[in-house]
Scaffold this motif. Sequence first.
Motif, short mmCIF file in Angstrom:
data_model
loop_
_atom_site.label_atom_id
_atom_site.label_comp_id
_atom_site.label_asym_id
_atom_site.label_seq_id
_atom_site.Cartn_x
_atom_site.Cartn_y
_atom_site.Cartn_z
N ARG A 382 34.81 33.01 38.72
CA ARG A 382 34.62 33.75 37.46
C ARG A 382 33.25 34.41 37.43
NH1 ARG A 382 31.99 32.81 32.89
NH2 ARG A 382 31.41 30.71 33.56
N GLN A 386 35.42 37.56 40.63
CA GLN A 386 36.71 37.53 41.34
C GLN A 386 37.75 36.90 40.40
OE1 GLN A 386 36.72 36.16 45.39
NE2 GLN A 386 34.69 37.03 45.83
N PHE A 387 38.19 37.68 39.43
CA PHE A 387 38.99 37.13 38.34
C PHE A 387 40.36 36.64 38.78
CE2 PHE A 387 36.37 40.17 35.55
CZ PHE A 387 35.38 39.21 35.39
N ASP A 388 41.00 37.35 39.70
CA ASP A 388 42.34 36.93 40.14
C ASP A 388 42.28 35.54 40.80
OD1 ASP A 388 43.42 39.23 39.17
OD2 ASP A 388 43.50 40.27 41.11
N ASN A 389 41.31 35.36 41.67
CA ASN A 389 41.14 34.05 42.31
C ASN A 389 40.77 32.98 41.29
OD1 ASN A 389 41.72 34.92 44.92
ND2 ASN A 389 39.59 35.51 45.33
N VAL A 391 41.67 32.89 38.14
CA VAL A 391 42.87 32.53 37.38
C VAL A 391 43.69 31.50 38.13
CG1 VAL A 391 45.12 33.40 36.60
CG2 VAL A 391 43.04 34.66 36.05
N ILE A 392 43.89 31.71 39.42
CA ILE A 392 44.67 30.77 40.23
C ILE A 392 44.02 29.39 40.23
CG2 ILE A 392 45.45 30.23 42.58
CD1 ILE A 392 45.63 33.30 43.04
N GLU A 395 44.37 27.67 36.78
CA GLU A 395 45.73 27.16 36.57
C GLU A 395 45.95 25.84 37.32
OE1 GLU A 395 48.03 30.54 37.72
OE2 GLU A 395 48.08 31.39 35.69
N LYS A 418 41.55 36.02 31.28
CA LYS A 418 42.65 36.98 31.41
C LYS A 418 42.39 38.21 30.57
CE LYS A 418 46.36 33.79 32.70
NZ LYS A 418 47.62 33.14 32.28
N ALA A 421 39.80 40.13 32.41
CA ALA A 421 40.33 40.75 33.62
C ALA A 421 41.21 41.95 33.30
CB ALA A 421 41.13 39.73 34.42
N ASP A 422 41.84 41.95 32.12
CA ASP A 422 42.75 43.03 31.75
C ASP A 422 42.34 43.57 30.37
OD1 ASP A 422 44.76 44.79 31.27
OD2 ASP A 422 46.40 43.38 31.60
#
Length: 429
Positions: A382, A386-389, A391-392, A395, A418, A421-422
């Motif tokens: 974060r 690297q927001f996608d990583n 998020v994973i 979770e 999220k 990121a969006d």
Amino acid sequence: MTMDNSARVIEQVVREEWGRVLSIVVSYTRDLELAEDVTQEAVIAALTHWNEKGIPGSPLAWLLQTARRKAIDRIRRHRNFERKRAEYELLLELEQRADPNDSLKEEDAHIPDERLRLVFTCCHPALAESSRIALTLRTLGGLTTAEIARAFLVSEETMAQRLVRAKRKIRATNIPYEIPEADLLEERLQSVLSVLYLIFNEGFSVTTGENLSRLDLTDEAIRLTQMLAHLMPNTPEIMGLLALMLLHDARKQGRVDAVGAMVPLNAQDRSLWHKTQIQTGCKILKQALRLGAPGPYQIQAAISAIHAEAKTHEATDWQEISLLYERLYEFQPSPIILLNGIVAQSYALGPERALGALSNLENIGQLIEYQPFYAAKADIFRRAGQFDNAVIAYEKAIDLSGNQKEKDFLVNRLTELKVQADPRKIAEK
């Protein structure tokens, strides 16, 4: 004093004296189960008698004399059936020790303190770790079976069976009621310190349940460690562990907000931290370090002291913490210590620099289902953008979380991430 206040005072006195009385009775009876039974009977008698007559000048002597008398009664009843010579000898010894003129003196200086022997018995490496923890809390802490069961989220029946098995193993394997010889003392002391640290950690960061912490367990761990420090003075690692507990515990008020939600270290209100306790912890640590025998608990305490003395999260000497984790790894080469060192590096050198080191831990067995690994990884991703990583990782950390307060914090952080990121989700609101 009201009846309720009187009962609370009596219960506090009883709990404070429980471990010492039990350890002395064990030294007489050489039977942990018998000693625990008669000490419990003495406590029940005290709760009634003291409420009516007042707390005696020497609560320890009163409890001890009562427990001795009850042990004598039990052995007399038992010898009618078995008539063992050893029981005759024990009965004679107990009767000689039960002289009321000797037992009820106002001062307790003449009464030996046998708790150290009991510590080493309860924390013997031959016992399972869970049994050592439970037995220590029961025998030295005076916690009831129900209280211990609640702390570790098992049924009272399960905990009772665990305690019975531990006491039977002590008897069956002849675990000695003694302080180890010098050549075994260091090894056995590490087992004792490990048990006390595990009790504290379970209280400070509850692994499962609704609460972030269990102050009754942290308080009990500190009290037991203070007792050990009193019984074995100037022992550096005992002092280090005590300092570590005090420094961690001093931050407890800042760990939750007004509604009980978890607050991470970087967002805590440091004015809520207990300054006097921090000073005490740092003083004990300095005394330990002057003895010139550094160890893992002293190093962890030094790390905690840097956090505690920093004015802000940003002002923390993260480089020094990183170096201390390297030193700690020399004593305890664990991937968890490597992980903590990487987190420190992420603040000292930036999150991007830490990502490479973090990837080296990916396939280590101990970390595959270790929740703090994914929580740390999520936070570093974060902060690195690297927001996608992230998020994973969040979770996975949420999925592995057993503590509801911690899970709620991670869910909120994931939701915020999220949105970050969006940006379209902001407009949707």
